[in-house]
Design an enzyme around this catalytic site. Structure first.
Site, PDB file in Angstrom:
ATOM      1  N   CYS A 135      38.420 102.731  88.411  1.00 54.93           N
ATOM      2  CA  CYS A 135      38.242 102.598  87.323  1.00 54.93           C
ATOM      3  C   CYS A 135      38.881 103.823  86.561  1.00 54.93           C
ATOM      4  O   CYS A 135      38.501 104.394  85.472  1.00 54.93           O
ATOM      5  CB  CYS A 135      36.633 103.007  86.818  1.00 54.93           C
ATOM      6  SG  CYS A 135      35.416 101.529  87.558  1.00 54.93           S
ATOM      7  N   ASP A 192      32.016 115.327  81.459  1.00 55.60           N
ATOM      8  CA  ASP A 192      31.559 114.081  82.406  1.00 55.60           C
ATOM      9  C   ASP A 192      31.305 114.782  83.556  1.00 55.60           C
ATOM     10  O   ASP A 192      32.651 115.032  84.363  1.00 55.60           O
ATOM     11  CB  ASP A 192      32.313 113.059  82.264  1.00 55.60           C
ATOM     12  CG  ASP A 192      32.364 112.201  83.128  1.00 55.60           C
ATOM     13  OD1 ASP A 192      31.537 112.446  84.215  1.00 55.60           O
ATOM     14  OD2 ASP A 192      32.938 110.990  83.251  1.00 55.60           O
ATOM     15  N   HIS A 201      37.738 108.438  83.870  1.00 52.83           N
ATOM     16  CA  HIS A 201      37.078 107.268  84.312  1.00 52.83           C
ATOM     17  C   HIS A 201      36.931 106.418  83.139  1.00 52.83           C
ATOM     18  O   HIS A 201      36.838 107.026  81.943  1.00 52.83           O
ATOM     19  CB  HIS A 201      35.695 107.654  84.727  1.00 52.83           C
ATOM     20  CG  HIS A 201      34.887 106.516  85.552  1.00 52.83           C
ATOM     21  ND1 HIS A 201      34.437 105.568  84.676  1.00 52.83           N
ATOM     22  CD2 HIS A 201      34.717 106.301  86.624  1.00 52.83           C
ATOM     23  CE1 HIS A 201      33.746 104.771  85.646  1.00 52.83           C
ATOM     24  NE2 HIS A 201      34.141 105.211  86.828  1.00 52.83           N
ATOM     25  N   GLN A 261      31.197 113.823  88.685  1.00 48.92           N
ATOM     26  CA  GLN A 261      31.986 114.181  90.062  1.00 48.92           C
ATOM     27  C   GLN A 261      31.674 115.766  90.427  1.00 48.92           C
ATOM     28  O   GLN A 261      31.994 116.089  91.418  1.00 48.92           O
ATOM     29  CB  GLN A 261      33.260 113.819  90.218  1.00 48.92           C
ATOM     30  CG  GLN A 261      33.431 112.403  90.062  1.00 48.92           C
ATOM     31  CD  GLN A 261      33.192 111.318  91.180  1.00 48.92           C
ATOM     32  OE1 GLN A 261      32.871 111.918  92.421  1.00 48.92           O
ATOM     33  NE2 GLN A 261      32.883 110.169  91.072  1.00 48.92           N
ATOM     34  N   LYS A 301      24.821 110.090  92.272  1.00 44.86           N
ATOM     35  CA  LYS A 301      25.798 110.719  92.984  1.00 44.86           C
ATOM     36  C   LYS A 301      25.271 111.854  93.343  1.00 44.86           C
ATOM     37  O   LYS A 301      26.207 112.700  94.229  1.00 44.86           O
ATOM     38  CB  LYS A 301      27.194 110.885  91.836  1.00 44.86           C
ATOM     39  CG  LYS A 301      27.666 109.393  91.512  1.00 44.86           C
ATOM     40  CD  LYS A 301      28.954 109.743  90.813  1.00 44.86           C
ATOM     41  CE  LYS A 301      29.620 108.438  89.665  1.00 44.86           C
ATOM     42  NZ  LYS A 301      29.766 107.615  90.515  1.00 44.86           N
TER      43      LYS A 301
HETATM   44  N1  7TS Z   1      32.605 109.432  85.204  1.00 46.02           N
HETATM   45  C1  7TS Z   1      33.127 109.671  86.406  1.00 46.02           C
HETATM   46  C2  7TS Z   1      34.232 110.884  86.684  1.00 46.02           C
HETATM   47  C3  7TS Z   1      32.720 108.671  87.523  1.00 46.02           C
HETATM   48  O1  7TS Z   1      33.357 109.258  88.540  1.00 46.02           O
HETATM   49  C4  7TS Z   1      31.858 107.680  87.332  1.00 46.02           C
HETATM   50  C5  7TS Z   1      31.619 106.885  88.443  1.00 46.02           C
HETATM   51  C6  7TS Z   1      31.574 107.407  86.046  1.00 46.02           C
HETATM   52  C7  7TS Z   1      31.679 108.192  85.051  1.00 46.02           C
HETATM   53  C8  7TS Z   1      30.456 106.456  85.718  1.00 46.02           C
HETATM   54  O2  7TS Z   1      29.125 106.680  86.410  1.00 46.02           O
HETATM   55  P1  7TS Z   1      27.965 105.827  86.336  1.00 46.02           P
HETATM   56  O3  7TS Z   1      26.743 106.259  87.392  1.00 46.02           O
HETATM   57  O4  7TS Z   1      27.510 105.599  84.971  1.00 46.02           O
HETATM   58  O5  7TS Z   1      28.484 104.323  86.760  1.00 46.02           O
HETATM   59  N2  7TS Z   1      32.613 106.858  89.426  1.00 46.02           N
HETATM   60  C9  7TS Z   1      32.667 105.950  90.616  1.00 46.02           C
HETATM   61  C10 7TS Z   1      33.745 105.956  91.411  1.00 46.02           C
HETATM   62  O6  7TS Z   1      34.521 106.811  91.311  1.00 46.02           O
HETATM   63  N3  7TS Z   1      33.759 104.690  92.078  1.00 46.02           N
HETATM   64  O7  7TS Z   1      32.734 104.113  91.744  1.00 46.02           O
HETATM   65  C11 7TS Z   1      32.222 104.772  90.489  1.00 46.02           C
END
Ligand code: 7TS
Length: 410
Positions: free
Chosen positions: A368, A204, A127, A207, A230
């Site tokens: 992303c 990370d 990401h 997911q 999430k």
């Molecule tokens: N890393 C991964 C693997 C992610 O899927 C996401 C967000 C992030 C980092 C960032 O997370 P945040 O909570 O700090 O924003 N992924 C997604 C997605 O798949 N669609 O929208 C956000």
């Protein structure tokens, strides 16, 4: 006698008020769980109850409400510690989310830990939030960024990974599960190889945490980050786990209240862990709500959640295979409940708009993860990402929707 738990999706769905909604006159089908998940009533109540009963600032008041708020927030830290099997509660840092946790580490490593000539390894599956902070760090520290390439099926090329590791490698930062493709990376192997080369590892887990039991001690990972929203918890809160010895050495991220032991104009000293990394008033209600979310998924059982989601993945993949022009993007052997696809040459956005008219929420675009899209030479995908409250009937609804998409657009 041990209690045998059963998984009852109908009962579970009743606990998520938002799922009762109609969108464009149709029953909502929410397949955008990779972006953010929905919240069960207990989490919504935990946030509301905080404001209606104990709202107060934490860690600084002797008065009754402040004590209660502090206790509730710290109880949540304990729940998270247990949930990911962190050896110590001091190793659980509340952040704003995954992005914030990665930036915290990148910022700390940038203050003297990484020097010109050092190397950081990320993967082609990341990401943007696990790419850009490292690029920024490389820009001002002279560190070099190396990339583990990916294979056509969406798995990482581990032979290439091995050849990238060397005595200059300081950190390996990869995702546990790819948000765009659902690939479950062989993280234990990645960690062990990095440690053999003398490098630290950041995972990370954005997911992974909603879908599987995480054991940071068994993984022997140095840093693990994820987002509360999430994991069926509130937005604006996340977690950074770090090994105590490393967090002790890492300089603070932000300065301010809460993170100090004493302040004078001559010399300021910092608080111990975890507060050293928690400057300012935290997102108290979200920290508390996340603890409730952790209780909630444990009540259902992470194993049952994982097994059920694998059923959805299998069923969804089978059902979508009936389209002659279906192209699955990401077909790794070990996959989470994410299906990214293209239907002939229909643009993902157009498919997404028609599905939305039918009440079906999917994500379209690059998710992303532009380097992944570049790898496949595609503008984006349609992504259906399932949670444990989704059903096979909803997958059938999406299939019917896609038949309409095909009829209208091809
Ligand atoms: N890393 C991964 C693997 C992610 O899927 C996401 C967000 C992030 C980092 C960032 O997370 P945040 O909570 O700090 O924003 N992924 C997604 C997605 O798949 N669609 O929208 C956000």
């Amino acid at each position: 006698m041990t209690e045998t738990k059963t998984f009852d999706v109908k009962e579970i769905r009743k606990q998520f008020p938002i799922l009762k909604q109609k969108v464009n006159g149709k029953n909502l089908v929410y397949f955008d769980n990779g972006a953010t998940s929905q919240k069960p009533q207990v989490v919504i109540d935990a946030v509301a109850n905080y404001y209606s009963t104990i709202n107060s600032n934490v860690h600084r008041g002797v008065h009754h409400l402040s004590q209660l708020a502090t206790d509730a927030m710290e109880a949540s830290r304990d729940k998270i510690q247990n949930h990911i099997n962190a050896p110590k509660r001091e190793e659980i840092i509340f952040t704003k989310g995954t992005t914030d946790g990665i930036n915290l580490i990148a910022s700390g490593l940038g203050k003297g830990w990484l020097k010109a000539g050092g190397e950081i390894i990320v993967s082609a599956l990341e990401h943007h939030s696990n790419i850009v902070p490292w690029q920024m760090l490389c820009e001002y520290s002279g560190t070099v960024l190396r990339i583990i390439p990916m294979l056509e099926n969406g798995e990482l090329d581990l032979d290439q990974y091995v050849s990238l590791l060397n005595e200059k490698t300081k950190l390996v930062a990869v995702n546990h599960i790819s948000n765009a493709l659902g690939t479950v990376n062989p993280v234990k192997k990645i960690i062990d190889l990095a440690h053999d080369a003398g490098a630290m590892v950041l995972l990370d887990g954005a997911q992974a945490v909603p879908h599987m039991k995480i054991d940071v001690e068994a993984l022997d990972v140095d840093f693990y980050v994820f987002s509360g929203h999430k994991l069926f918890g509130p937005t604006g809160v996340g977690v950074l786990y770090g090994k105590e010895a490393l967090l002790e050495k890492l300089p603070p991220y932000q300065g301010g209240g809460e993170m100090i032991k004493s302040v004078s104009f001559e010399k300021t000293t910092y608080a111990g862990l975890p507060h050293k990394f928690e400057a300012g008033t935290p997102n108290i209600e979200a920290c508390i709500g996340l603890g409730t979310a952790v209780d909630y998924v444990n009540e259902i059982g992470m194993d049952l959640i994982g097994n059920y989601e694998q059923e959805l993945l299998k069923y969804g993949t089978e059902q979508l295979s009936q389209f002659d022009k279906m192209r699955f993007i990401g077909t790794s052997k070990n996959k989470a409940s994410v299906i990214s696809f293209l239907l002939g040459d229909i643009h993902p956005y157009d498919a997404g708009v028609i599905l939305d008219k039918l009440g079906i929420a999917v994500r379209t675009g690059h998710h992303c993860t532009q380097p992944i899209m570049d790898f496949y030479s595609i503008p984006g995908t349609v992504r259906a990402s399932f949670a444990f409250y989704n059903t096979k009937e909803e997958i059938d609804q999406m299939v019917e929707g896609l038949k309409k998409v095909e009829m209208m657009l091809s």
